[in-house]
Scaffold this motif. Structure first.
Motif, PDB file in Angstrom:
ATOM      1  N   TRP A  58      28.919  97.300  16.610  1.00  8.71           N
ATOM      2  CA  TRP A  58      29.001  96.459  17.797  1.00  8.71           C
ATOM      3  C   TRP A  58      29.046  97.371  19.013  1.00  8.71           C
ATOM      4  O   TRP A  58      30.033  98.088  19.236  1.00  8.71           O
ATOM      5  CB  TRP A  58      30.250  95.590  17.732  1.00  8.71           C
ATOM      6  N   PRO A  59      28.000  97.378  19.828  1.00  9.93           N
ATOM      7  CA  PRO A  59      27.994  98.247  21.005  1.00  9.93           C
ATOM      8  C   PRO A  59      29.009  97.791  22.049  1.00  9.93           C
ATOM      9  O   PRO A  59      29.278  96.598  22.188  1.00  9.93           O
ATOM     10  CB  PRO A  59      26.561  98.133  21.540  1.00  9.93           C
ATOM     11  N   GLY A  60      29.560  98.748  22.755  1.00  5.23           N
ATOM     12  CA  GLY A  60      30.528  98.432  23.797  1.00  5.23           C
ATOM     13  C   GLY A  60      30.845  99.646  24.634  1.00  5.23           C
ATOM     14  O   GLY A  60      30.086 100.618  24.665  1.00  5.23           O
ATOM     15  N   ARG A  61      31.997  99.568  25.288  1.00  4.72           N
ATOM     16  CA  ARG A  61      32.452 100.647  26.163  1.00  4.72           C
ATOM     17  C   ARG A  61      33.956 100.821  25.994  1.00  4.72           C
ATOM     18  O   ARG A  61      34.668  99.849  25.802  1.00  4.72           O
ATOM     19  CB  ARG A  61      32.148 100.319  27.616  1.00  4.72           C
ATOM     20  N   VAL A  62      34.388 102.050  26.116  1.00  6.78           N
ATOM     21  CA  VAL A  62      35.813 102.377  26.160  1.00  6.78           C
ATOM     22  C   VAL A  62      36.028 103.135  27.451  1.00  6.78           C
ATOM     23  O   VAL A  62      35.482 104.236  27.621  1.00  6.78           O
ATOM     24  CB  VAL A  62      36.257 103.237  24.956  1.00  6.78           C
ATOM     25  N   GLY A  63      36.761 102.523  28.374  1.00 11.56           N
ATOM     26  CA  GLY A  63      37.026 103.172  29.650  1.00 11.56           C
ATOM     27  C   GLY A  63      35.765 103.636  30.355  1.00 11.56           C
ATOM     28  O   GLY A  63      35.747 104.699  30.946  1.00 11.56           O
ATOM     29  N   ASP A  68      29.470 102.936  20.068  1.00 10.07           N
ATOM     30  CA  ASP A  68      28.920 102.087  19.023  1.00 10.07           C
ATOM     31  C   ASP A  68      30.039 101.909  17.999  1.00 10.07           C
ATOM     32  O   ASP A  68      30.246 102.770  17.147  1.00 10.07           O
ATOM     33  CB  ASP A  68      27.695 102.751  18.402  1.00 10.07           C
ATOM     34  N   PHE A  69      30.788 100.799  18.122  1.00  5.50           N
ATOM     35  CA  PHE A  69      31.918 100.560  17.231  1.00  5.50           C
ATOM     36  C   PHE A  69      31.443 100.198  15.832  1.00  5.50           C
ATOM     37  O   PHE A  69      30.494  99.427  15.668  1.00  5.50           O
ATOM     38  CB  PHE A  69      32.779  99.395  17.739  1.00  5.50           C
ATOM     39  N   LEU A  70      32.117 100.720  14.843  1.00  4.50           N
ATOM     40  CA  LEU A  70      31.949 100.307  13.465  1.00  4.50           C
ATOM     41  C   LEU A  70      32.931  99.165  13.245  1.00  4.50           C
ATOM     42  O   LEU A  70      34.132  99.342  13.459  1.00  4.50           O
ATOM     43  CB  LEU A  70      32.268 101.483  12.541  1.00  4.50           C
ATOM     44  N   VAL A  71      32.440  97.981  12.874  1.00  2.00           N
ATOM     45  CA  VAL A  71      33.310  96.827  12.650  1.00  2.00           C
ATOM     46  C   VAL A  71      34.038  97.053  11.329  1.00  2.00           C
ATOM     47  O   VAL A  71      33.413  97.178  10.274  1.00  2.00           O
ATOM     48  CB  VAL A  71      32.482  95.516  12.616  1.00  2.00           C
ATOM     49  N   ASP A  72      35.367  97.118  11.389  1.00  5.03           N
ATOM     50  CA  ASP A  72      36.172  97.445  10.213  1.00  5.03           C
ATOM     51  C   ASP A  72      37.259  96.403  10.013  1.00  5.03           C
ATOM     52  O   ASP A  72      38.352  96.508  10.570  1.00  5.03           O
ATOM     53  CB  ASP A  72      36.789  98.835  10.386  1.00  5.03           C
ATOM     54  N   THR A  73      36.964  95.382   9.193  1.00  3.33           N
ATOM     55  CA  THR A  73      37.933  94.312   8.944  1.00  3.33           C
ATOM     56  C   THR A  73      39.115  94.805   8.117  1.00  3.33           C
ATOM     57  O   THR A  73      40.111  94.104   8.012  1.00  3.33           O
ATOM     58  CB  THR A  73      37.267  93.111   8.244  1.00  3.33           C
ATOM     59  N   ALA A 115      35.463  96.990  26.154  1.00  5.74           N
ATOM     60  CA  ALA A 115      34.529  95.917  26.513  1.00  5.74           C
ATOM     61  C   ALA A 115      33.384  95.953  25.514  1.00  5.74           C
ATOM     62  O   ALA A 115      32.723  96.978  25.364  1.00  5.74           O
ATOM     63  CB  ALA A 115      34.001  96.118  27.926  1.00  5.74           C
ATOM     64  N   LEU A 116      33.178  94.845  24.819  1.00  3.85           N
ATOM     65  CA  LEU A 116      32.120  94.752  23.820  1.00  3.85           C
ATOM     66  C   LEU A 116      30.959  93.934  24.363  1.00  3.85           C
ATOM     67  O   LEU A 116      31.166  93.011  25.162  1.00  3.85           O
ATOM     68  CB  LEU A 116      32.662  94.099  22.542  1.00  3.85           C
ATOM     69  N   GLU A 117      29.753  94.254  23.933  1.00  3.70           N
ATOM     70  CA  GLU A 117      28.589  93.469  24.324  1.00  3.70           C
ATOM     71  C   GLU A 117      28.842  92.014  23.928  1.00  3.70           C
ATOM     72  O   GLU A 117      29.427  91.747  22.883  1.00  3.70           O
ATOM     73  CB  GLU A 117      27.323  93.978  23.636  1.00  3.70           C
TER      74      GLU A 117
END
Length: 161
Positions: A58-63, A68-73, A115-117
Motif C-alpha cells: 500500500w503506497p503512502g508517506r511517512v512524515g 511502499d508499506f507491506l500490509v501485515d495483518t 498517510a496512505l493512498e
C-alpha cells in the motif's frame, strides 16, 4: 587497427548502446506500470492486488517521505526501518523490544504521521523503528480501523462505518 575500422566499431558500439538504453527504458516503464496497477481506488474502496512477492503493498508517506508499506495483518504495530525513520525525521521516544517473524528485535519507539493512498491517515501514530527491518510494515494498529476483505489475489479495504 586501421583508421577506417575505428568509425565502424564506434558506430556498432553506439547502435548497441542505444538498443540497450531503449530496452532499459521500456523495462522501467513496464515495471512502473505494473507497480501502479497494484493499487486502485474505487470510490472509497482501496483495492490492492497481490504483488509478485506474494504480499499486498500500500503506497503512502511517512512524515513526507514516500513509502511502499507491506500490509501485515500479523503485526500488532506499524514498524519502520531505521533508515526510513531517520529520513522522515522521527525522534526516538524510548527503547522497544518486539517479536517479529525473524525473531526478537530491538529498536526504538517513535510517533509518525502516516498517510496512505486513498485518503487513510494516522496522525502521531506510535510506531516501532527497527534497524534490521527491510520494508515498512503496516500493522493492525492502522488496519484494525478499517474493514477489509480478501479474495484470491485481491485485498479490498473500506472505511469502517
Amino acid at each position: 587497427m586501421s583508421r577506417s575500422e575505428l568509425p565502424t566499431t564506434l558506430k556498432l558500439m553506439t547502435v548497441w548502446l542505444l538498443i540497450g538504453l531503449a530496452l532499459f527504458l521500456v523495462f522501467k516503464a513496464w515495471e512502473r506500470e505494473r507497480e501502479a496497477s497494484r493499487f486502485q481506488l474505487a470510490g472509497q474502496t482501496v483495492v490492492l492486488t497481490r504483488a509478485p512477492d506474494g504480499h499486498f503493498h500500500w503506497p503512502g508517506r511517512v512524515g513526507g517521505v514516500e513509502v511502499d508499506f507491506l500490509v501485515d495483518t500479523g503485526a500488532t504495530t506499524t514498524a519502520l526501518p531505521q533508515a526510513l525513520a531517520e529520513r522522515a525525521g522521527l525522534k526516538p521516544l524510548g527503547t522497544v523490544r518486539t517479536q517479529t517473524a525473524g525473531g526478537a528485535a530491538e529498536g526504538f519507539a517513535a510517533r509518525a504521521d502516516v498517510a496512505l493512498e486513498g485518503g487513510v491517515r494516522a496522525e502521531r501514530l506510535p510506531v516501532a523503528v527497527l534497524p534490521n527491518l527491510h520494508a515498512p510494515l503496516l500493522g493492525m494498529d492502522v488496519l484494525g480501523r478499517l474493514h477489509f476483505s480478501q479474495k484470491p489475489g485481491e485485498l479490498r479495504i473500506e472505511p469502517n462505518e
